[in-house]
Design a protein around this motif. Structure first.
Motif, PDB file in Angstrom:
ATOM      1  N   VAL A  78     -31.107  43.794 -53.143  1.00 14.02           N
ATOM      2  CA  VAL A  78     -31.996  44.732 -53.822  1.00 14.02           C
ATOM      3  C   VAL A  78     -31.187  45.404 -54.925  1.00 14.02           C
ATOM      4  O   VAL A  78     -30.127  45.978 -54.669  1.00 14.02           O
ATOM      5  CB  VAL A  78     -32.557  45.786 -52.845  1.00 14.02           C
ATOM      6  N   THR A  79     -31.700  45.327 -56.157  1.00  8.81           N
ATOM      7  CA  THR A  79     -30.946  45.819 -57.305  1.00  8.81           C
ATOM      8  C   THR A  79     -31.722  46.904 -58.032  1.00  8.81           C
ATOM      9  O   THR A  79     -32.855  46.685 -58.475  1.00  8.81           O
ATOM     10  CB  THR A  79     -30.640  44.671 -58.286  1.00  8.81           C
ATOM     11  N   THR A  80     -31.106  48.090 -58.139  1.00  6.90           N
ATOM     12  CA  THR A  80     -31.650  49.162 -58.962  1.00  6.90           C
ATOM     13  C   THR A  80     -30.839  49.215 -60.252  1.00  6.90           C
ATOM     14  O   THR A  80     -29.942  48.400 -60.470  1.00  6.90           O
ATOM     15  CB  THR A  80     -31.570  50.517 -58.239  1.00  6.90           C
ATOM     16  N   SER A  81     -31.125  50.177 -61.094  1.00 10.63           N
ATOM     17  CA  SER A  81     -30.412  50.260 -62.370  1.00 10.63           C
ATOM     18  C   SER A  81     -28.963  50.695 -62.205  1.00 10.63           C
ATOM     19  O   SER A  81     -28.172  50.564 -63.142  1.00 10.63           O
ATOM     20  CB  SER A  81     -31.134  51.224 -63.317  1.00 10.63           C
ATOM     21  N   VAL A  82     -28.591  51.199 -61.032  1.00 11.03           N
ATOM     22  CA  VAL A  82     -27.212  51.662 -60.861  1.00 11.03           C
ATOM     23  C   VAL A  82     -26.510  51.089 -59.638  1.00 11.03           C
ATOM     24  O   VAL A  82     -25.295  51.243 -59.502  1.00 11.03           O
ATOM     25  CB  VAL A  82     -27.140  53.210 -60.783  1.00 11.03           C
ATOM     26  N   GLN A  83     -27.235  50.430 -58.742  1.00  9.05           N
ATOM     27  CA  GLN A  83     -26.580  49.965 -57.526  1.00  9.05           C
ATOM     28  C   GLN A  83     -27.228  48.694 -57.001  1.00  9.05           C
ATOM     29  O   GLN A  83     -28.398  48.406 -57.265  1.00  9.05           O
ATOM     30  CB  GLN A  83     -26.630  51.048 -56.437  1.00  9.05           C
ATOM     31  N   GLU A  84     -26.426  47.947 -56.231  1.00  6.70           N
ATOM     32  CA  GLU A  84     -26.866  46.696 -55.631  1.00  6.70           C
ATOM     33  C   GLU A  84     -26.682  46.798 -54.120  1.00  6.70           C
ATOM     34  O   GLU A  84     -25.623  47.191 -53.641  1.00  6.70           O
ATOM     35  CB  GLU A  84     -26.015  45.563 -56.208  1.00  6.70           C
ATOM     36  N   TYR A  85     -27.737  46.459 -53.367  1.00  8.27           N
ATOM     37  CA  TYR A  85     -27.674  46.486 -51.910  1.00  8.27           C
ATOM     38  C   TYR A  85     -27.829  45.061 -51.386  1.00  8.27           C
ATOM     39  O   TYR A  85     -28.801  44.379 -51.705  1.00  8.27           O
ATOM     40  CB  TYR A  85     -28.795  47.353 -51.328  1.00  8.27           C
ATOM     41  N   ILE A  86     -26.870  44.609 -50.581  1.00  3.37           N
ATOM     42  CA  ILE A  86     -26.921  43.280 -49.983  1.00  3.37           C
ATOM     43  C   ILE A  86     -26.840  43.435 -48.472  1.00  3.37           C
ATOM     44  O   ILE A  86     -25.999  44.182 -47.956  1.00  3.37           O
ATOM     45  CB  ILE A  86     -25.774  42.386 -50.492  1.00  3.37           C
ATOM     46  N   GLY A  87     -27.725  42.749 -47.751  1.00  2.00           N
ATOM     47  CA  GLY A  87     -27.719  42.856 -46.301  1.00  2.00           C
ATOM     48  C   GLY A  87     -28.640  41.831 -45.674  1.00  2.00           C
ATOM     49  O   GLY A  87     -29.185  40.957 -46.351  1.00  2.00           O
ATOM     50  N   VAL A  88     -28.826  41.943 -44.353  1.00  2.00           N
ATOM     51  CA  VAL A  88     -29.685  41.033 -43.598  1.00  2.00           C
ATOM     52  C   VAL A  88     -30.789  41.854 -42.945  1.00  2.00           C
ATOM     53  O   VAL A  88     -30.524  42.898 -42.333  1.00  2.00           O
ATOM     54  CB  VAL A  88     -28.883  40.275 -42.521  1.00  2.00           C
ATOM     55  N   THR A  89     -32.032  41.403 -43.077  1.00  5.87           N
ATOM     56  CA  THR A  89     -33.151  42.126 -42.471  1.00  5.87           C
ATOM     57  C   THR A  89     -33.082  42.051 -40.947  1.00  5.87           C
ATOM     58  O   THR A  89     -32.468  41.144 -40.374  1.00  5.87           O
ATOM     59  CB  THR A  89     -34.498  41.541 -42.933  1.00  5.87           C
ATOM     60  N   ASP A  90     -33.748  43.008 -40.278  1.00  4.14           N
ATOM     61  CA  ASP A  90     -33.791  42.985 -38.819  1.00  4.14           C
ATOM     62  C   ASP A  90     -34.898  42.040 -38.346  1.00  4.14           C
ATOM     63  O   ASP A  90     -35.487  41.306 -39.149  1.00  4.14           O
ATOM     64  CB  ASP A  90     -33.969  44.403 -38.262  1.00  4.14           C
ATOM     65  N   ASP A  91     -35.205  42.064 -37.051  1.00  2.00           N
ATOM     66  CA  ASP A  91     -36.190  41.118 -36.523  1.00  2.00           C
ATOM     67  C   ASP A  91     -37.618  41.441 -36.950  1.00  2.00           C
ATOM     68  O   ASP A  91     -38.545  40.675 -36.674  1.00  2.00           O
ATOM     69  CB  ASP A  91     -36.098  41.042 -34.993  1.00  2.00           C
ATOM     70  N   GLN A  92     -37.815  42.575 -37.640  1.00  2.47           N
ATOM     71  CA  GLN A  92     -39.123  42.927 -38.185  1.00  2.47           C
ATOM     72  C   GLN A  92     -39.182  42.732 -39.704  1.00  2.47           C
ATOM     73  O   GLN A  92     -40.155  43.115 -40.342  1.00  2.47           O
ATOM     74  CB  GLN A  92     -39.454  44.387 -37.848  1.00  2.47           C
ATOM     75  N   GLY A  93     -38.123  42.160 -40.263  1.00  2.00           N
ATOM     76  CA  GLY A  93     -38.087  41.936 -41.703  1.00  2.00           C
ATOM     77  C   GLY A  93     -37.734  43.168 -42.512  1.00  2.00           C
ATOM     78  O   GLY A  93     -37.958  43.200 -43.725  1.00  2.00           O
ATOM     79  N   ARG A  94     -37.149  44.181 -41.864  1.00  3.13           N
ATOM     80  CA  ARG A  94     -36.836  45.431 -42.554  1.00  3.13           C
ATOM     81  C   ARG A  94     -35.400  45.444 -43.063  1.00  3.13           C
ATOM     82  O   ARG A  94     -34.484  44.991 -42.383  1.00  3.13           O
ATOM     83  CB  ARG A  94     -37.062  46.621 -41.623  1.00  3.13           C
ATOM     84  N   THR A  95     -35.227  46.012 -44.250  1.00  5.52           N
ATOM     85  CA  THR A  95     -33.896  46.178 -44.827  1.00  5.52           C
ATOM     86  C   THR A  95     -33.266  47.458 -44.295  1.00  5.52           C
ATOM     87  O   THR A  95     -33.909  48.249 -43.593  1.00  5.52           O
ATOM     88  CB  THR A  95     -33.975  46.278 -46.358  1.00  5.52           C
ATOM     89  N   GLU A  96     -32.010  47.669 -44.670  1.00  3.59           N
ATOM     90  CA  GLU A  96     -31.376  48.956 -44.410  1.00  3.59           C
ATOM     91  C   GLU A  96     -32.053  50.024 -45.271  1.00  3.59           C
ATOM     92  O   GLU A  96     -32.762  49.714 -46.234  1.00  3.59           O
ATOM     93  CB  GLU A  96     -29.891  48.887 -44.779  1.00  3.59           C
ATOM     94  N   ARG A  97     -31.824  51.277 -44.956  1.00  8.70           N
ATOM     95  CA  ARG A  97     -32.310  52.353 -45.817  1.00  8.70           C
ATOM     96  C   ARG A  97     -31.450  52.388 -47.071  1.00  8.70           C
ATOM     97  O   ARG A  97     -30.231  52.221 -47.016  1.00  8.70           O
ATOM     98  CB  ARG A  97     -32.261  53.705 -45.094  1.00  8.70           C
TER      99      ARG A  97
END
Length: 262
Positions: free
Chosen positions: A217-236
């Motif tokens: 997930v990329t915003t204008s100032v930061q990039e978040y990389i991770g693995v979704t949980d078993d419900q397809g949810r990302t980290e906060r």
């Protein structure tokens, strides 16, 4: 927002970029309460983020085109449009932009049968463009992950980033061997901290959460990389607004093949 005309100081920039078949800019479009001229805090934050990005594009910095408008039904629309442009210019100068690099255009938006055209509903538009050196701005088009590269057209000077330079991985053994990248953008109206639920359409046309899926997930100032949980949810994460947030997901190419409507 209707296209913004180019002022004399920006014509060289536009020609330089187009001659190398690349488009680089950052755009802010704003809707203000009727009959008001002040820009809200969320729009100021977006302008600040885009200015900080644009000033580092080249050693020559950036120029800005401001489209200041008012609806014909607002009080004293010509004066209101001028005041909106003046306020935006003052804020940009406060950020550190040279006044000579700010080009303001004022106009009155006519309604169609008493209604606002959905494509012309913004009272303020701010467009940041790079000031190109004599060698041109093609290096921007070849820089991976550069904020503001709106389009590529491959030429000898602008082949784009090196193959593989924009890949991402989660270093997780659940990542598929045969990868397809699903990507989308979501509009974030205001800055907030939240998690996202990622949904995909499989080969059978079924929509389901993308569980255990590597994402970026990329915003204008930061990039978040991770693995979704078993419900397809990302980290906060902190999603910035108002702006578009880019979301990329690694999926199994066999389970999620390219569809005609993709």
């Amino acid at each position: 927002m209707k296209s913004i005309r180019c002022a004399l100081g920006s014509v060289t920039v536009a020609i330089s970029l187009q001659s190398h078949a690349c488009s680089v800019f950052l755009q802010d479009n704003m809707q203000l309460p009727l009959n008001t001229a002040d820009v809200g805090n969320s729009d100021r934050l977006s302008l600040t983020r885009h200015y900080l990005t644009a000033r580092d594009w080249t050693t020559e910095g950036a120029s800005v085109e401001v489209d200041a408008a008012a609806f014909e039904t607002e009080r004293n629309p010509e004066e209101l449009a001028a005041l909106r442009g003046k306020n935006v210019m003052a804020f940009l100068v406060q950020l550190g932009l040279d006044k000579e690099k700010i080009h303001v255009y004022e106009r009155v938006i006519e309604l169609s049968r008493g209604k606002v055209d959905p494509d012309n509903k913004w009272q303020i538009g701010v467009k940041f463009v790079p000031n190109c050196p004599s060698s041109g701005c093609q290096n921007l088009c070849n820089s991976p992950k550069l904020q503001g590269v709106a389009s590529y057209a491959v030429t000898a000077d602008t082949p784009g980033p090196a193959p593989g330079s924009n890949r991402f991985t989660c270093g997780d053994d659940r990542e598929p061997t045969k990868v397809r990248i699903l990507d989308t953008e979501v509009w974030t109206a205001r800055t907030e901290e939240k998690s996202l639920t990622l949904i995909g359409n499989d080969g059978s046309g079924n929509r389901k959460p993308l569980a255990d899926t590597c994402y970026r997930v990329t915003t204008s100032v930061q990039e978040y990389i991770g693995v979704t949980d078993d419900q397809g949810r990302t980290e906060r994460m902190q999603l910035l607004g108002p702006e578009r947030t880019k979301i990329e997901m690694q999926v199994d190419a066999d389970r999620y093949p390219v569809r005609d409507d993709d």
